[in-house]
Design a protein around this motif. Structure first.
Motif, PDB file in Angstrom:
ATOM      1  N   PRO A 126       0.832  -1.202   0.000  1.00  0.00           N
ATOM      2  CA  PRO A 126       0.000   0.000   0.000  1.00  0.00           C
ATOM      3  C   PRO A 126       0.866   1.251   0.000  1.00  0.00           C
ATOM      4  O   PRO A 126       1.985   1.243   0.506  1.00  0.00           O
ATOM      5  N   THR A 127       0.348   2.288  -0.590  1.00  0.00           N
ATOM      6  CA  THR A 127       1.094   3.531  -0.691  1.00  0.00           C
ATOM      7  C   THR A 127       0.149   4.716  -0.531  1.00  0.00           C
ATOM      8  O   THR A 127      -1.053   4.576  -0.729  1.00  0.00           O
ATOM      9  N   VAL A 128       0.694   5.858  -0.175  1.00  0.00           N
ATOM     10  CA  VAL A 128      -0.090   7.085  -0.125  1.00  0.00           C
ATOM     11  C   VAL A 128       0.183   7.954  -1.347  1.00  0.00           C
ATOM     12  O   VAL A 128      -0.226   9.100  -1.403  1.00  0.00           O
ATOM     13  N   ASP A 129       0.868   7.398  -2.323  1.00  0.00           N
ATOM     14  CA  ASP A 129       1.176   8.116  -3.556  1.00  0.00           C
ATOM     15  C   ASP A 129      -0.122   8.421  -4.309  1.00  0.00           C
ATOM     16  O   ASP A 129      -0.853   7.507  -4.678  1.00  0.00           O
ATOM     17  N   SER A 131      -0.636   9.162  -7.247  1.00  0.00           N
ATOM     18  CA  SER A 131      -0.662   8.650  -8.620  1.00  0.00           C
ATOM     19  C   SER A 131      -0.941   7.142  -8.669  1.00  0.00           C
ATOM     20  O   SER A 131      -1.161   6.591  -9.742  1.00  0.00           O
ATOM     21  N   ASP A 132      -0.947   6.477  -7.513  1.00  0.00           N
ATOM     22  CA  ASP A 132      -1.254   5.041  -7.469  1.00  0.00           C
ATOM     23  C   ASP A 132      -2.761   4.866  -7.669  1.00  0.00           C
ATOM     24  O   ASP A 132      -3.556   5.403  -6.903  1.00  0.00           O
ATOM     25  N   PRO A 133      -3.175   4.104  -8.690  1.00  0.00           N
ATOM     26  CA  PRO A 133      -4.604   3.952  -8.953  1.00  0.00           C
ATOM     27  C   PRO A 133      -5.315   3.017  -7.974  1.00  0.00           C
ATOM     28  O   PRO A 133      -6.533   2.933  -7.972  1.00  0.00           O
ATOM     29  N   VAL A 134      -4.557   2.311  -7.137  1.00  0.00           N
ATOM     30  CA  VAL A 134      -5.134   1.336  -6.213  1.00  0.00           C
ATOM     31  C   VAL A 134      -5.291   1.977  -4.844  1.00  0.00           C
ATOM     32  O   VAL A 134      -4.337   2.514  -4.285  1.00  0.00           O
ATOM     33  N   PHE A 135      -6.518   1.941  -4.297  1.00  0.00           N
ATOM     34  CA  PHE A 135      -6.703   2.395  -2.935  1.00  0.00           C
ATOM     35  C   PHE A 135      -7.734   1.523  -2.248  1.00  0.00           C
ATOM     36  O   PHE A 135      -8.644   0.989  -2.861  1.00  0.00           O
ATOM     37  N   PHE A 136      -7.541   1.366  -0.955  1.00  0.00           N
ATOM     38  CA  PHE A 136      -8.295   0.430  -0.143  1.00  0.00           C
ATOM     39  C   PHE A 136      -9.289   1.198   0.722  1.00  0.00           C
ATOM     40  O   PHE A 136      -8.902   2.087   1.460  1.00  0.00           O
ATOM     41  N   VAL A 137     -10.577   0.869   0.595  1.00  0.00           N
ATOM     42  CA  VAL A 137     -11.589   1.560   1.382  1.00  0.00           C
ATOM     43  C   VAL A 137     -12.228   0.641   2.417  1.00  0.00           C
ATOM     44  O   VAL A 137     -13.205   1.008   3.043  1.00  0.00           O
ATOM     45  N   GLY A 138     -11.664  -0.532   2.605  1.00  0.00           N
ATOM     46  CA  GLY A 138     -12.153  -1.448   3.630  1.00  0.00           C
ATOM     47  C   GLY A 138     -11.420  -1.208   4.930  1.00  0.00           C
ATOM     48  O   GLY A 138     -10.451  -0.448   4.992  1.00  0.00           O
ATOM     49  N   GLY A 139     -11.889  -1.858   5.966  1.00  0.00           N
ATOM     50  CA  GLY A 139     -11.224  -1.730   7.259  1.00  0.00           C
ATOM     51  C   GLY A 139      -9.928  -2.521   7.292  1.00  0.00           C
ATOM     52  O   GLY A 139      -9.858  -3.643   6.798  1.00  0.00           O
TER      53      GLY A 139
END
Length: 160
Positions: A126-129, A131-139
């Motif tokens: 996981p990254t806070v970049d 420009s990264d298209p992947v993000f996690f919205v689960g717990g």
């Protein structure tokens, strides 16, 4: 000479056609997750949540959610995401599992579409970049553990 009734009808049709033409195009979202197999119930709940959010937002602009069943299979999930990246979707929402999250995140990072992950498994690396298209919205696991402890505390007859 054009009669007033005909002129009004023509103006009404022009107004109607211009308002139809001015209607915004729908936002198209692809949903990928298990709709068959042992995780089908979790997939159905996830899809229901995405559709509910789409309906709430739909007052501002129509939202179409196109569901695709990955059967909980990582190769199927990756293939569906690859196909979605070629389609006309604004984003892909994935109800990923521990087996599908890795291939989905890897494929998404090679494509143009954002991939919010709404399942229970966080993406690898996981990254806070931004420009990264992947993000996690689960717990995250810590959130799940805290929620579970809160649940036990509320439903327990013992203090502490």
């Amino acid at each position: 000479m054009i009669r007033p009734g005909v002129r009004l009808a023509a103006l009404a049709l022009l107004g109607l056609s211009s308002s139809v033409a001015a209607a915004p195009a729908p936002i198209r979202l692809c949903w990928i997750g298990p709709l068959s197999g042992p995780l089908a119930k979790a997939g159905e709940e996830s899809l229901l949540g995405v559709r509910g959010a789409a309906e709430e937002y739909g007052d501002a602009r129509p939202v179409e959610v196109m569901p695709f069943d990955d059967k909980g299979d990582p190769k199927v999930a990756e293939g569906l995401l690859q196909d979605a990246q070629k389609g006309k979707f604004l984003a892909v929402v994935a109800m990923q599992t521990g087996t599908t999250v890795g291939p989905l995140a890897a494929r998404a990072r090679r494509g143009p579409l954002p991939l919010p992950l709404v399942g229970s498994a966080p993406p690898p690396n996981p990254t806070v970049d931004p420009s990264d298209p992947v993000f996690f919205v689960g717990g995250w696991p810590v959130d799940q553990a805290l929620n579970f402890c809160s649940y036990l505390a509320i439903h327990s007859d013992k203090s502490g």
